[in-house]
Design an enzyme around this catalytic site. Structure first.
Site, PDB file in Angstrom:
ATOM      1  CG  ASN A  96     -12.390   9.067  -1.371  1.00  0.00           C
ATOM      2  OD1 ASN A  96     -13.374   9.169  -2.058  1.00  0.00           O
ATOM      3  ND2 ASN A  96     -11.891   7.902  -0.971  1.00  0.00           N
TER       4      ASN A  96
ATOM      5  CG  ASN B 227      -4.532  15.366   6.100  1.00  0.00           C
ATOM      6  OD1 ASN B 227      -4.710  15.407   7.324  1.00  0.00           O
ATOM      7  ND2 ASN B 227      -5.533  15.442   5.233  1.00  0.00           N
TER       8      ASN B 227
ATOM      9  N   GLY C 129       0.833  -1.220   0.000  1.00  0.00           N
ATOM     10  CA  GLY C 129       0.000   0.000   0.000  1.00  0.00           C
ATOM     11  C   GLY C 129       0.857   1.255   0.000  1.00  0.00           C
ATOM     12  CE1 TYR C 130      -0.017   8.511   0.691  1.00  0.00           C
ATOM     13  CE2 TYR C 130       1.734   7.966  -0.846  1.00  0.00           C
ATOM     14  CZ  TYR C 130       1.052   8.899  -0.086  1.00  0.00           C
ATOM     15  OH  TYR C 130       1.433  10.222  -0.111  1.00  0.00           O
ATOM     16  CB  ILE C 131       1.747   4.687   4.644  1.00  0.00           C
ATOM     17  CG1 ILE C 131       0.957   5.947   4.273  1.00  0.00           C
ATOM     18  CG2 ILE C 131       2.724   4.993   5.778  1.00  0.00           C
ATOM     19  CD1 ILE C 131       0.040   6.466   5.310  1.00  0.00           C
TER      20      ILE C 131
ATOM     21  CE  LYS D  25      -6.484   2.932  10.663  1.00  0.00           C
ATOM     22  NZ  LYS D  25      -5.465   1.884  10.506  1.00  0.00           N
TER      23      LYS D  25
ATOM     24  CE1 TYR E 171      -9.316   6.753   8.718  1.00  0.00           C
ATOM     25  CE2 TYR E 171      -8.919   4.478   8.084  1.00  0.00           C
ATOM     26  CZ  TYR E 171      -8.442   5.720   8.479  1.00  0.00           C
ATOM     27  OH  TYR E 171      -7.089   5.913   8.620  1.00  0.00           O
TER      28      TYR E 171
ATOM     29  CB  SER F 220      -5.972   7.812  11.473  1.00  0.00           C
ATOM     30  OG  SER F 220      -6.615   8.957  10.961  1.00  0.00           O
TER      31      SER F 220
ATOM     32  CG  PHE G 183       1.312   0.027   7.097  1.00  0.00           C
ATOM     33  CD1 PHE G 183       2.525  -0.644   7.072  1.00  0.00           C
ATOM     34  CD2 PHE G 183       1.301   1.378   7.416  1.00  0.00           C
ATOM     35  CE1 PHE G 183       3.718   0.012   7.341  1.00  0.00           C
ATOM     36  CE2 PHE G 183       2.483   2.044   7.689  1.00  0.00           C
ATOM     37  CZ  PHE G 183       3.690   1.361   7.644  1.00  0.00           C
TER      38      PHE G 183
HETATM   39  C1  WQD Z   1      -8.247  17.386   2.875  1.00  0.00           C
HETATM   40  C2  WQD Z   1      -8.876  18.751   2.650  1.00  0.00           C
HETATM   41  C3  WQD Z   1     -11.202  18.701   2.092  1.00  0.00           C
HETATM   42  C4  WQD Z   1     -10.751  16.834  -1.830  1.00  0.00           C
HETATM   43  C5  WQD Z   1      -7.657  12.373   5.451  1.00  0.00           C
HETATM   44  C6  WQD Z   1      -7.988  10.938   5.355  1.00  0.00           C
HETATM   45  C7  WQD Z   1      -8.145  10.324   6.716  1.00  0.00           C
HETATM   46  C8  WQD Z   1      -6.958  10.671   7.609  1.00  0.00           C
HETATM   47  C9  WQD Z   1      -6.737  12.167   7.648  1.00  0.00           C
HETATM   48  C10 WQD Z   1      -5.407   8.815   7.583  1.00  0.00           C
HETATM   49  C11 WQD Z   1     -10.264  18.850   3.269  1.00  0.00           C
HETATM   50  C12 WQD Z   1     -10.369  19.278   0.952  1.00  0.00           C
HETATM   51  C13 WQD Z   1     -10.458  17.373  -0.595  1.00  0.00           C
HETATM   52  C14 WQD Z   1     -11.325  17.661  -2.834  1.00  0.00           C
HETATM   53  C15 WQD Z   1     -11.269  19.516  -1.322  1.00  0.00           C
HETATM   54  N1  WQD Z   1      -5.763  10.041   7.172  1.00  0.00           N
HETATM   55  N2  WQD Z   1     -10.713  18.683  -0.356  1.00  0.00           N
HETATM   56  N3  WQD Z   1     -11.572  18.978  -2.545  1.00  0.00           N
HETATM   57  O1  WQD Z   1     -10.550  14.691   4.986  1.00  0.00           O
HETATM   58  O2  WQD Z   1      -8.400  15.582   6.018  1.00  0.00           O
HETATM   59  O3  WQD Z   1      -8.799  13.100   5.859  1.00  0.00           O
HETATM   60  O4  WQD Z   1      -6.576  12.603   6.298  1.00  0.00           O
HETATM   61  O5  WQD Z   1      -5.928   8.088   8.324  1.00  0.00           O
HETATM   62  O6  WQD Z   1      -8.209   8.955   6.514  1.00  0.00           O
HETATM   63  O7  WQD Z   1      -9.169  10.826   4.653  1.00  0.00           O
HETATM   64  O8  WQD Z   1      -8.314  14.476   3.800  1.00  0.00           O
HETATM   65  O9  WQD Z   1      -7.564  14.793   1.494  1.00  0.00           O
HETATM   66  O10 WQD Z   1      -9.993  14.134   1.904  1.00  0.00           O
HETATM   67  O11 WQD Z   1      -9.229  16.422   2.477  1.00  0.00           O
HETATM   68  O12 WQD Z   1     -11.493  20.720  -1.081  1.00  0.00           O
HETATM   69  O13 WQD Z   1     -11.628  17.226  -3.966  1.00  0.00           O
HETATM   70  O14 WQD Z   1      -9.045  18.951   1.245  1.00  0.00           O
HETATM   71  O15 WQD Z   1     -12.400  19.454   2.255  1.00  0.00           O
HETATM   72  O16 WQD Z   1     -10.405  20.144   3.804  1.00  0.00           O
HETATM   73  P1  WQD Z   1      -9.089  14.554   5.207  1.00  0.00           P
HETATM   74  P2  WQD Z   1      -8.790  14.881   2.337  1.00  0.00           P
END
Ligand code: WQD
Length: 340
Positions: free
Chosen positions: A199, A180, A10-12, A154, A150, A125, A81
């Site tokens: 996502n 992140n 996977g990624y990490i 955790k 999710y 996380s 992981f």
């Molecule tokens: C980041 C910012 C969105 C997509 C992630 C993982 C979670 C955890 C923490 C590991 C937010 C904005 C995003 C887009 C946008 N990591 N955004 N347009 O939600 O902080 O959570 O990191 O466990 O599992 O999901 O990350 O990258 O989805 O969003 O504006 O098309 O970017 O609103 O503010 P998030 P994200």
């Protein structure tokens, strides 16, 4: 010394295996390839000149897990992981997430106990904090209700490890709470491979820039932040990877004071979505096609880490900047065009 890495393609996981091999660990990689590609092993070998021992098994298969652990019961530690990690998917399919993420963890802990493997590092996380009411977030910040199944898996995983450790204090455990993770190895030979529409922000940025996606939507610019967009702590995946090597070594050297220790892995700096986009445009020399859209449900306004504990206890210091992360993400997006 041998270490077993679950979710290692996977990624990490793949970036951590590179770091472990570069620090002379022998690596056994377990992955069911449900959310990753076996190509990662080639990339790892091209970067390090070494190849981990690989098993394609599902960690929910108790027998299969036990068999591999029996074969490698001489391992000094495990880095776990393997888990499903899409926040929106977990909202749509909570039972898939509870079944997979919890059962796989329990099977791994069962095997660790059966074969008395001493050290365990768990991929957790920052999402366990939920909507933290104080910033920056420290390891003792109150844990709020999880924002998604999710994140809840955790939180449950951390509780399981605490109780496992109370019952079996022989095992030494570290929980690493990532903020992140972004970017890719500077060689552009491994990186994040989103299997469907991403996502997360950075793969969405690079796929928009390369033309795979039409346009990026910034989910809201009316938040109470310096430019109205959400604040996050974007940390280079290679910095995250090295923290795992340091955490394992910390346990091997018996430097831990308690049988379960928690560390935040973040840069300590908050960056807004618009600032992240600007950093990408600067290093890639690409004008990104984006619009401002409505807020995304479940988004916290701002979250970023206090990294003091990992810096002092693990002697862990970020080597990469946000711009390094954005450039490496872009180079990897370009490389993926040739690879897949
Ligand atoms: C980041 C910012 C969105 C997509 C992630 C993982 C979670 C955890 C923490 C590991 C937010 C904005 C995003 C887009 C946008 N990591 N955004 N347009 O939600 O902080 O959570 O990191 O466990 O599992 O999901 O990350 O990258 O989805 O969003 O504006 O098309 O970017 O609103 O503010 P998030 P994200």
């Amino acid at each position: 010394m041998k270490v077993i890495v679950t979710g290692g393609t996977g990624y990490i996981g793949s970036h951590t295996i590179v770091d472990l091999l570069n620090h002379n660990f022998e690596v056994v990689c377990i992955d069911n390839l449900s959310r990753s590609k076996k190509y990662a092993l080639e990339g790892i070998e091209q970067i390090t000149g070494k190849k981990p021992i690989f098993y394609q098994i599902d960690l929910c298969d108790k027998e299969a897990v036990s068999k591999v652990f029996q074969e490698h019961k001489d391992a000094i530690g495990i880095i776990h992981f393997a888990a499903l990690k899409s926040v929106p998917e977990s909202v749509e399919q909570p039972l898939l997430y509870y079944a997979n993420n919890i059962n796989s963890l329990v099977n791994v802990l069962q095997a660790i106990h059966t074969y008395q493997i001493p050290n365990f590092v768990f991929s957790s996380s920052c999402s366990v904090y939920g909507n933290a009411d104080t910033l920056p977030v420290t390891e003792t910040t109150t844990i709020q209700t999880a924002e998604s199944p999710y994140a809840h898996t955790k939180q449950i995983g951390e509780d399981i490890i605490y109780n496992f450790s109370k019952a079996h204090p022989f095992h030494q455990n570290i929980l690493l709470r990532y903020f992140n993770p972004v970017g890719a190895h500077p060689s552009a030979l491994i990186g994040e491979i989103p299997l469907e529409k991403p996502n997360n922000l950075v793969p969405y940025i690079t796929q928009t820039a390369i033309g795979k996606l039409q346009q990026l939507t910034v989910f809201g610019n009316d938040y109470n932040t310096r430019d109205g967009s959400n604040i996050r702590d974007y940390i280079h995946v290679c910095d995250i990877a090295h923290a795992h090597t340091l955490a394992l070594q910390y346990l091997i050297d018996k430097k831990n004071a308690t049988t379960v220790e928690v560390f935040n892995l973040g840069t300590g700096k908050g960056v807004s979505v618009l600032e992240a986009i600007a950093a990408f445009e600067k290093v890639s020399n690409q004008k990104l096609n984006y619009i401002i859209g409505p807020r995304r449900a479940g988004d916290v306004v701002a979250v970023y880490a206090d990294k003091t504990k990992a810096s002092t206890h693990l002697d862990w210091h970020c080597q990469y900047t946000l711009e390094d992360a954005m450039l490496s993400a872009w180079k990897w997006e370009l490389k993926m065009q040739e690879l897949f």
